[in-house]
Design an enzyme around this catalytic site. Structure first.
Site, short mmCIF file in Angstrom:
data_model
loop_
_atom_site.label_atom_id
_atom_site.label_comp_id
_atom_site.label_asym_id
_atom_site.label_seq_id
_atom_site.Cartn_x
_atom_site.Cartn_y
_atom_site.Cartn_z
N HIS A 30 0.82 -1.21 0.00
CA HIS A 30 0.00 0.00 0.00
C HIS A 30 0.85 1.26 0.00
O HIS A 30 0.39 2.32 -0.41
CB HIS A 30 -1.02 -0.01 1.14
N ASP A 57 1.32 -7.82 2.25
CA ASP A 57 1.39 -6.38 2.00
C ASP A 57 2.84 -5.92 1.84
O ASP A 57 3.43 -5.32 2.75
CB ASP A 57 0.70 -5.63 3.15
N SER A 115 3.98 2.06 8.48
CA SER A 115 3.74 1.16 7.37
C SER A 115 5.04 0.91 6.62
O SER A 115 5.71 1.85 6.20
CB SER A 115 2.70 1.75 6.42
#
Length: 713
Positions: free
Chosen positions: A83, A219, A644
């Site tokens: 992402h 991810d 992240s």
């Protein structure tokens, strides 16, 4: 008895060692290093941060200003979340080359894809400059003048602190303005896409599973940093070469077990751990509900179109994910704050704080703090809600209004800085909006506008609404604007901005879309922003004093500075948790869980055929564990947005996972960390390696890495 006392002491220390915290890596010596050793860490604080030799900090750059990444090879290979790399993957995608759907793998360096404006930033050194920044500030009584002096001092320190020509100095504030630290950084501007799994892996579970455990998402995406021939930052050039890092992370093949030590390094964006109870109550009861309702309406419209049209799905995939991310986070945050009794805990602390103020004779300095907080938060409430409605509807979630607001700011440039500045900004705006219109769909945005503008008119504080939102038929207003405005088409938009400043402004102020945005922005700028800023400045000063008081009155407490997008270390253990009565979540998920969630044809839970085949054949190679393939795991590390892509490392400093999320029950950790339910979610590195090797066939990337077996030594 001595044994019992020793046992109790160790128990208390170990319990404390597992609490939250986002610590500055240059200041780990002492309490933090002791706690980390108790939890099982085998390396030293000097191995994590050093200016004298390579250390972990040299392998953890910030990724494009909003995420984290880590160097995993001596040839500048970096890993981050799918992402985080999503925009780059999307920008290279088309109907003919749909890398979002099919994935992308560069089988040789020549195939790696450059990305305009994508950067990674490394920390060179961390330096305390508090004395220099606060020089001459204490004697100033006006808060506005204090801030002005601080900014002057920051500019002076930044320009004079020693650095190399290709480096930058950045000063950041800590502890609400009680400490200032200067970071010397290096920013690399040639970052190329190397690999990304298909979205059915990289976004598996999509928005349904976002913020949720158990999780089964791969991810990750892979990039490479390039440098000039001197290994220094340089703009993209075919002559650039792969960056040679000062340090890269070995990758562990041994995986994790419950209670293993974990450490996460990264750039957490923003936390508010030291807010008073009045602020938390306002978040739970007023501002979060408003923002959630607005985004909920926008998401329902976008989702309806995306499910029917694949071209729209590609256009809106990244935007939808961005809107949904914090929508769901705010829902979990509000629920978590209520469930953990955060407001009551804050109130209890405030009672103790007030008693300490009295006991230490500090009434003159700190005695009225809490009363002033209550007064100012009560006064700011309607302005704060109005601000959120303006930002969520106009600035962020309705594309025509967002574009119109940029034009509004352009008109302000003409008013304040003149025609030359206007023309410069205009040309940049025309160029930058080409990408905007590539992913803009007027039909979708019209329906979003209709829903959101009605919420604005019906739900925002009435005393601050402009005339253009009073007694209005929102459906007719929407149809009028989208049929008449030139803000819905790039060619028309460029025509609108053609000519000299006066002719452009004349055309803008005849456009239905722009004049509507202007009515909202003028009203906000006149009736909301000034008063909000005035009260918020008072709150900022109070918060700084409140932070100073806590540091002074609780000298032995584990007080860490709020996150501010600077490099931090958080440590803990691999640990399951109990989200509700009679339910316990194990800390590791497996590929079996992917297949349990598998729904053929579903855009969130479909599974690539090759992955199904590998699963059925149990063809896991060296990445499996007892006949199963680990996918994700959770730990007690205190993380937030910005983490992240952060590396999760083991006790020896080897890469074991890739941070990408938090559990829904613990999203309130930005405001109140509860070690019983706050967990960060990480992709197991063995799943990353499996996808790269067995699924994608990109073994040349595996060969670049240093694979280790730390548990088998």
């Amino acid at each position: 008895m001595k044994f019992l006392k020793l046992f109790l002491l160790l128990f208390v220390i170990q319990t404390q060692a597992q609490q939250g915290g986002m610590w500055i890596p240059s200041l780990l010596n002492g309490m933090n290093e002791t706690e980390m050793k108790i939890l099982g860490m085998k390396i030293s604080a000097d191995d994590i941060y050093s200016v004298n030799h390579s250390s972990l900090k040299d392998a953890v750059p910030q990724f494009n200003g909003g995420c984290t990444s880590e160097v995993i090879s001596p040839k500048g290979l970096i890993l981050t979340n799918h992402h985080c790399g999503f925009d780059a993957i999307q920008n290279h995608s088309s109907i003919d080359h749909d890398y979002l759907t099919n994935g992308f793998w560069a089988m040789k360096m020549e195939d790696e894809l450059p990305n305009e404006n994508l950067v990674v930033t490394f920390i060179v050194s961390i330096n305390d400059v508090t004395a220099q920044v606060l020089d001459g500030v204490a004697s100033i009584t006006s808060e506005a003048e204090k801030q002005k002096k601080i900014q002057e001092n920051i500019t002076k320190v930044s320009s004079s602190f020693a650095k190399e020509a290709w480096q930058e100095n950045k000063v950041r504030t800590f502890f609400e303005g009680n400490q200032y630290i200067l970071f010397v950084t290096e920013t690399f501007k040639d970052v190329r896409l190397v690999g990304a799994p298909p979205s059915l892996i990289g976004k598996f579970g999509s928005d349904t599973d976002n913020w949720v455990w158990p999780r089964h998402t791969g991810d990750f995406s892979i990039f490479r940093v390039y440098a000039d021939k001197n290994n220094h930052p340089a703009a993209y050039s075919k002559d650039n070469v792969p960056y040679t890092p000062k340090h890269f992370l070995p990758v562990s093949l041994d995986g994790v077990q419950e209670d293993d030590f974990t450490m996460v390094m990264g750039y957490p964006g923003k936390t508010q751990e030291y807010l008073p109870s009045f602020a938390v109550a306002q978040i739970v009861n007023e501002t979060n509900p408003a923002k959630i309702e607005i985004r909920d309406a926008a998401l329902k419209v976008q989702d309806g179109f995306m499910r029917k049209d694949n071209a729209i799905k590609i256009q809106y995939a990244s935007k939808y994910a961005g809107v949904a991310n914090y929508w769901k986070k705010w829902i979990g945050e509000s629920q978590g704050l209520k469930k953990s009794n955060a407001i009551r805990i804050k109130q209890n602390f405030e009672k103790d704080f007030q008693q300490k103020v009295i006991a230490t004779g500090k009434q003159n300095e700190y005695g009225n703090l809490l009363a002033e907080f209550e007064k100012n938060y009560t006064e700011i409430a309607p302005y704060a809600v109005s601000k959120d409605y303006f930002n969520e509807v106009v600035v962020k979630n309705t594309e025509l209004l967002s574009l119109g607001y940029k034009l509004y700011q352009l008109e302000q440039v003409f008013t304040t800085k003149g025609e030359q500045a206007f023309n410069d900004r205009k040309e940049n705006l025309i160029k930058s909006q080409e990408d905007f219109f590539k992913d803009f769909n007027a039909t979708v945005d019209e329906k979003v506008f209709e829903q959101l503008i009605a919420l604005y008119g019906n739900k925002a504080p009435k005393q601050f609404l402009p005339a253009s939102l009073l007694n209005v038929d929102y459906k007719k207003l929407t149809a009028l604007i989208y049929s008449k405005s030139k803000l819905v088409d790039y060619a028309k938009f460029k025509t609108l901005l053609s000519g000299d400043a006066k002719s452009v402004l004349k055309k803008l102020n005849s456009d239905k879309g722009y004049t509507f945005v202007k009515s909202l922005a003028d009203n906000y700028s006149k009736n909301v922003a000034p008063k909000y800023d005035e009260i918020n400045l008072k709150i900022t000063a109070l918060q700084r004093t409140y932070m100073k008081a806590q540091l002074e009155l609780y000298p032995n407490s584990r007080i860490f500075p709020d996150a501010n997008s600077t490099l931090r270390v958080t440590y803990g253990k691999v640990k399951g948790y109990a989200p509700k009565d009679a339910t316990y979540y194990n800390p590791v998920t497996y590929l079996d869980g992917v297949m349990e969630k598998y729904v053929p044809g579903d855009y969130e839970f479909d599974v690539p055929k090759k992955l199904i085949k590998l699963y059925n054949n149990k063809d896991y190679g060296q990445y499996g564990e007892n006949g199963k393939l680990p996918v994700c795991f959770i730990g007690t590390n205190h993380t937030t947005g910005g983490n992240s892509g952060s590396p999760a490392v083991d006790a020896q400093g080897n890469l074991i996972g890739l941070n990408f999320d938090r559990v829904w029950e613990g999203t309130m950790s930005d405001i109140h960390y509860d070690p019983s339910i706050c967990r960060n979610v990480m992709v197991d590195m063995r799943y990353v390696l499996f996808i790269v090797d067995k699924f994608a066939g990109a073994k040349h990337l595996i060969d670049e890495m240093k694979l280790v077996h730390p548990k088998k030594k």
